[in-house]
Enzyme design. Structure first.
Site, PDB file in Angstrom:
ATOM      1  N   PRO A 124      39.211  46.131  32.450  1.00 43.86           N
ATOM      2  CA  PRO A 124      40.513  46.056  31.396  1.00 43.86           C
ATOM      3  C   PRO A 124      40.053  44.615  30.511  1.00 43.86           C
ATOM      4  O   PRO A 124      39.175  44.148  30.784  1.00 43.86           O
ATOM      5  CB  PRO A 124      41.672  45.532  32.379  1.00 43.86           C
ATOM      6  CG  PRO A 124      41.139  45.621  33.513  1.00 43.86           C
ATOM      7  CD  PRO A 124      39.731  45.830  33.722  1.00 43.86           C
TER       8      PRO A 124
ATOM      9  N   GLY B 206      36.617  39.245  30.695  1.00 42.25           N
ATOM     10  CA  GLY B 206      35.366  38.424  30.632  1.00 42.25           C
ATOM     11  C   GLY B 206      34.052  39.524  30.607  1.00 42.25           C
ATOM     12  O   GLY B 206      33.030  38.888  30.777  1.00 42.25           O
ATOM     13  N   LYS B 207      34.237  40.463  30.053  1.00 41.75           N
ATOM     14  CA  LYS B 207      32.849  41.390  29.818  1.00 41.75           C
ATOM     15  C   LYS B 207      31.984  40.682  28.616  1.00 41.75           C
ATOM     16  O   LYS B 207      30.860  40.602  29.036  1.00 41.75           O
ATOM     17  CB  LYS B 207      33.235  42.864  29.646  1.00 41.75           C
ATOM     18  CG  LYS B 207      34.162  43.551  30.612  1.00 41.75           C
ATOM     19  CD  LYS B 207      34.544  44.841  30.197  1.00 41.75           C
ATOM     20  CE  LYS B 207      35.528  44.820  29.099  1.00 41.75           C
ATOM     21  NZ  LYS B 207      36.841  44.340  29.151  1.00 41.75           N
TER      22      LYS B 207
ATOM     23  N   HIS C 256      53.966  50.066  50.011  1.00 41.58           N
ATOM     24  CA  HIS C 256      53.669  51.517  49.251  1.00 41.58           C
ATOM     25  C   HIS C 256      52.256  51.799  49.817  1.00 41.58           C
ATOM     26  O   HIS C 256      51.857  52.620  50.240  1.00 41.58           O
ATOM     27  CB  HIS C 256      53.952  51.359  48.049  1.00 41.58           C
ATOM     28  CG  HIS C 256      53.601  52.875  47.321  1.00 41.58           C
ATOM     29  ND1 HIS C 256      54.414  53.970  46.911  1.00 41.58           N
ATOM     30  CD2 HIS C 256      52.166  53.334  47.066  1.00 41.58           C
ATOM     31  CE1 HIS C 256      53.703  54.915  46.393  1.00 41.58           C
ATOM     32  NE2 HIS C 256      52.312  54.615  46.365  1.00 41.58           N
ATOM     33  N   GLU C 257      51.248  50.763  49.205  1.00 42.97           N
ATOM     34  CA  GLU C 257      50.087  51.052  49.529  1.00 42.97           C
ATOM     35  C   GLU C 257      49.400  50.816  50.994  1.00 42.97           C
ATOM     36  O   GLU C 257      48.683  51.490  51.435  1.00 42.97           O
ATOM     37  CB  GLU C 257      49.060  49.630  48.590  1.00 42.97           C
ATOM     38  CG  GLU C 257      49.381  49.850  46.987  1.00 42.97           C
ATOM     39  CD  GLU C 257      48.960  51.170  46.421  1.00 42.97           C
ATOM     40  OE1 GLU C 257      48.112  51.847  47.229  1.00 42.97           O
ATOM     41  OE2 GLU C 257      49.844  51.533  45.596  1.00 42.97           O
TER      42      GLU C 257
ATOM     43  N   HIS D 286      50.050  54.132  52.426  1.00 48.51           N
ATOM     44  CA  HIS D 286      48.741  55.065  52.128  1.00 48.51           C
ATOM     45  C   HIS D 286      47.734  54.662  53.117  1.00 48.51           C
ATOM     46  O   HIS D 286      46.862  55.568  53.773  1.00 48.51           O
ATOM     47  CB  HIS D 286      48.113  54.775  50.861  1.00 48.51           C
ATOM     48  CG  HIS D 286      48.939  55.462  49.854  1.00 48.51           C
ATOM     49  ND1 HIS D 286      49.451  56.962  49.513  1.00 48.51           N
ATOM     50  CD2 HIS D 286      49.550  55.039  48.385  1.00 48.51           C
ATOM     51  CE1 HIS D 286      50.096  57.061  48.601  1.00 48.51           C
ATOM     52  NE2 HIS D 286      50.036  55.861  47.836  1.00 48.51           N
TER      53      HIS D 286
ATOM     54  N   ASP E 155      51.706  60.120  43.078  1.00 48.78           N
ATOM     55  CA  ASP E 155      51.357  60.495  44.281  1.00 48.78           C
ATOM     56  C   ASP E 155      51.929  61.978  44.525  1.00 48.78           C
ATOM     57  O   ASP E 155      51.263  62.933  45.047  1.00 48.78           O
ATOM     58  CB  ASP E 155      51.919  59.613  45.364  1.00 48.78           C
ATOM     59  CG  ASP E 155      51.196  58.288  45.531  1.00 48.78           C
ATOM     60  OD1 ASP E 155      50.234  58.272  44.885  1.00 48.78           O
ATOM     61  OD2 ASP E 155      51.566  57.347  45.695  1.00 48.78           O
TER      62      ASP E 155
HETATM   63  P1  ADP Z   1      36.775  41.176  27.659  1.00 50.24           P
HETATM   64  O1  ADP Z   1      35.316  41.227  26.736  1.00 50.24           O
HETATM   65  O2  ADP Z   1      36.432  41.545  28.859  1.00 50.24           O
HETATM   66  O3  ADP Z   1      37.845  41.734  26.849  1.00 50.24           O
HETATM   67  P2  ADP Z   1      36.310  38.508  27.046  1.00 50.24           P
HETATM   68  O4  ADP Z   1      35.042  38.027  27.606  1.00 50.24           O
HETATM   69  O5  ADP Z   1      36.235  38.473  25.638  1.00 50.24           O
HETATM   70  O6  ADP Z   1      36.980  39.572  27.585  1.00 50.24           O
HETATM   71  O7  ADP Z   1      37.373  37.012  27.460  1.00 50.24           O
HETATM   72  C1  ADP Z   1      37.834  36.419  26.573  1.00 50.24           C
HETATM   73  C2  ADP Z   1      37.885  34.771  27.047  1.00 50.24           C
HETATM   74  O8  ADP Z   1      38.792  34.847  28.099  1.00 50.24           O
HETATM   75  C3  ADP Z   1      36.829  34.463  27.373  1.00 50.24           C
HETATM   76  O9  ADP Z   1      36.064  33.746  26.254  1.00 50.24           O
HETATM   77  C4  ADP Z   1      37.077  33.227  28.112  1.00 50.24           C
HETATM   78  O10 ADP Z   1      37.439  32.020  27.860  1.00 50.24           O
HETATM   79  C5  ADP Z   1      38.289  33.837  28.965  1.00 50.24           C
HETATM   80  N1  ADP Z   1      37.770  34.560  30.266  1.00 50.24           N
HETATM   81  C6  ADP Z   1      37.680  36.087  30.466  1.00 50.24           C
HETATM   82  N2  ADP Z   1      37.416  36.197  31.666  1.00 50.24           N
HETATM   83  C7  ADP Z   1      37.007  35.143  32.226  1.00 50.24           C
HETATM   84  C8  ADP Z   1      36.372  34.903  33.611  1.00 50.24           C
HETATM   85  N3  ADP Z   1      36.107  35.616  34.445  1.00 50.24           N
HETATM   86  N4  ADP Z   1      36.124  33.629  33.668  1.00 50.24           N
HETATM   87  C9  ADP Z   1      36.467  32.500  32.933  1.00 50.24           C
HETATM   88  N5  ADP Z   1      36.919  32.802  31.681  1.00 50.24           N
HETATM   89  C10 ADP Z   1      37.264  33.996  31.402  1.00 50.24           C
HETATM   90 ZN    ZN Z   2      50.973  55.624  45.858  1.00 51.58          ZN
END
Ligand code: ADP
Ligand code: ZN
Ligand code: MG
Length: 591
Positions: free
Chosen positions: A178, A182-183, A401-402, A405, A478
């Site tokens: 989502p 932090g991707k 609920h979970e 299941h 469900d």
């Molecule tokens: P995504 O690319 O998954 O949408 P981002 O990497 O752009 O998310 O995250 C935005 C900001 O939120 C990061 O720059 C950081 O400051 C913070 N953040 C998000 N996830 C993490 C995490 N797992 N640990 C630390 N900071 C996080």
């Molecule tokens: Zn369910």
């Protein structure tokens, strides 16, 4: 007057003609530009020169953009005296210097952020080693994803170690999760950790800025990357680029531009040697819209899930972001983590910042609990629109609920092992989920297993019923699934004893999906029998689920309480709970 073959005109006339939409195509050289007009502009061909020549104003960096805007076909002039390098230099370098200088100034004025430089023709920003400004220490709460990426770092650093044994290093890694988990941050961190060049571009950038030449951008990007191997190419928001061609635009056609760019990407991925030391990392929060061709072996064959953090993860993330913030003593990050279910990393970062701003505004010396409480409210109101954050009653409902299941699922034949129960909301659709994985690959489902699945699906609703005496809307998905399955049981698999092995449902032809009536023509009587049979299956399953949960009410309570505390139950702890259910139920559930 006879027309000549060529005419020399002023540069400003050339520009005027482009803007008037009269120019058909142009060849750009460093010392001259040769262009032709559209045929409708030359009423009397004999009086018009075939080609026009003009002397360019060196370094007019807006020209390519202008040509593109007016859809003028343009290309570089073959080398004259300056040679094509000269041509390239005069057209590409001045804007580059400008952008570079600008980037440098920006970086300086921001107190030295990662200096981004536009490279060559591709918009990818290149960061020199370790310059992305993020490390693994900055990312918290996503330990599994981190561990998997650590492996990628190892591939890049010790390529020989793997290739010596004939191993194929993965080409493409897809980060799925989502928004705000932090991707992008992880991808930047991996570049720092590996100490290799890092090219980054976002899928939407491709589409927005380079309509018409996306495919060549991709080629450029990979050219650059191969020259700098080992390195990482990061494509953020891959879904903008890699949307499934099938649903791009109805039955025929689609978004040509995007498709070409995508095809180029696929071609490049197939083209480079696995062990060339170029690893492609992409991120998306909409994996379901990606073109399946992207996920094939040899492309993005590794997928790493970056999920919303659980309570412990949230605490770790808060710790990262509070590192440089002055907290007053009574602020306990674990309590804060407990109060923020459903927050992604970005929300938590936002929370810490909001609280700090509030404290600063009040001229405090440190951030207090009160500031955090106010900040939570602010972030929540922002979040409620984007995703669900549950209140206490909702959380409790979802937990029972979970667990319902899970308990029912643990007793069903062939249903697989319940691996994980979570009440960390995932997006707008799922408030909680129970992850049940098959023990082995299954290609056939036996009658009992289908009934078992239906019963498991109804386990959630049944738990709500037996605990609260009423059900919530949370069970609707469900019920939908269970009813579908029961209907297929009767109409497609011919498993109903009453109706016998007759398929009442036609296998749909893919091309005309949705256009045909899926049911065979049946008499009203048969139709009624089908409905009755489906109803009977569902009701029977519902009874069994209720019975199981009534017998195990104490365990349902206990497990649900534990789940409420921890938000995620998995591993040994979950196994223990479920084993207790299985031990008690000596008889096998039969139908
Ligand atoms: P995504 O690319 O998954 O949408 P981002 O990497 O752009 O998310 O995250 C935005 C900001 O939120 C990061 O720059 C950081 O400051 C913070 N953040 C998000 N996830 C993490 C995490 N797992 N640990 C630390 N900071 C996080
Ligand atoms: Zn369910
Ligand atoms: Mg991102």
């Amino acid at each position: 007057m006879r027309g000549t073959d060529e005419a020399t005109v002023s540069y400003s006339q050339f520009i005027n003609q482009i803007e008037a939409g009269k120019v058909a195509s142009a060849k750009l050289g460093s010392d001259r530009i040769i262009y032709v007009l559209k045929s409708e502009e030359t009423e009397d061909r004999s009086k018009q020169p075939k080609e026009y020549i003009t002397i360019p104003v060196i370094g007019d960096s807006e020209l390519p953009g202008l040509l593109r805007e007016h859809k003028v076909e343009f290309s570089a002039l073959p080398p004259s005296n300056a040679g094509w390098i000269g041509t390239l230099l005069s057209w590409i370098v001045p804007p580059l210097i400008f952008v570079g200088l600008w980037g440098w100034l920006m970086a300086r004025s921001q107190g030295g952020g990662a200096a981004a430089l536009t490279v060559g023709k591709s918009r990818a920003r290149i960061y020199s080693e370790g310059d992305t400004g993020a490390t693994f220490d900055d990312v918290a709460g996503v330990d599994e994803a981190k561990a998997e990426l650590q492996e990628i770092v190892d591939f890049l650093q010790h390529t020989a170690k793997y290739t010596r044994l004939g191993a194929k290093i993965p080409k493409g890694v897809l980060l799925v999760g989502p928004p705000g988990t932090g991707k992008t941050l992880l991808a930047k961190a991996i570049a720092t950790e590996a100490g290799v060049p890092f090219f980054s571009i976002s899928g939407s950038e491709f589409i927005e800025l380079f309509v018409g030449i996306g495919a060549s951008r991709v080629r450029d990007l990979f050219e650059q990357a191969k020259r700098q191997a080992p390195c990482i190419v990061f494509i953020d928001e891959l879904d903008a680029l890699g949307k499934s061609r099938a649903n791009a635009g109805g039955i025929i056609g689609g978004n040509d531009e995007r498709e070409q760019t995508l095809n180029q990407l696929l071609a490049e991925m197939d083209g480079f040697d696995t062990n060339a030391g170029v690893i492609l990392i992409a991120a998306t929060n909409r994996p379901e819209v990606l073109d399946p061709a992207l996920l094939r072996p040899g492309r993005f064959d590794r997928q790493i899930v970056v999920d919303r953090p659980d309570k412990i993860g949230r605490e770790a993330i808060l710790r990262v972001h509070a590192k440089n913030v002055k907290l007053s003593e009574e602020v306990a990050l674990d309590k804060l983590a407990a109060r923020t279910p459903g927050f992604a990393g970005a929300d938590l970062a936002n929370l810490v910042n909001e609280a700090t701003l509030l404290a600063a505004r009040k001229n405090r010396n440190a951030v207090t609990v009160e500031d955090f409480n106010e900040a939570i409210e602010r972030v929540l109101t922002g979040l409620e629109k984007k995703s669900r954050v549950l209140n206490d009653l909702e959380k409790k409902t979802v937990a029972y609920h979970e667990v319902g299941h899970a308990i029912v699922g643990a007793l069903m034949p062939g249903a697989g092992v319940v691996e994980k129960i979570s009440i960390v909301p995932r997006g707008v659709a799922a408030l909680g989920y129970t992850l049940q994985l098959p023990e082995e690959d299954r290609f056939l489902m036996i009658e009992d297993e289908i009934r078992g699945r239906i019963i498991t699906l109804l386990g959630g609703r049944s738990a709500e019923e037996s605990i609260f005496g009423k059900v919530s809307t949370g069970a609707s998905d469900d019920i939908q699934k269970a009813t579908d399955l029961a209907e297929r049981f009767v109409t497609l698999y011919g498993m109903s004893h009453k109706l016998g092995p007759i398929a009442f449902e036609k296998i749909q032809q893919q091309f005309l999906e949705g256009l045909t009536n899926p049911r065979r023509a049946v008499s009203p009587k048969i139709s009624e029998e089908i409905d009755l049979e489906v109803k009977e299956i569902i009701e029977g399953a519902h009874q069994i689920a209720l019975n199981i949960l009534q017998k195990n009410r104490d365990l349902l309570e206990e497990t649900a309480q534990r789940l409420l505390e921890k938000e995620i139950l998995e591993g040994e702890e979950l196994k223990e709970y479920l084993k207790r259910v299985q031990k008690r139920q000596k008889w096998k559930v039969g139908f």
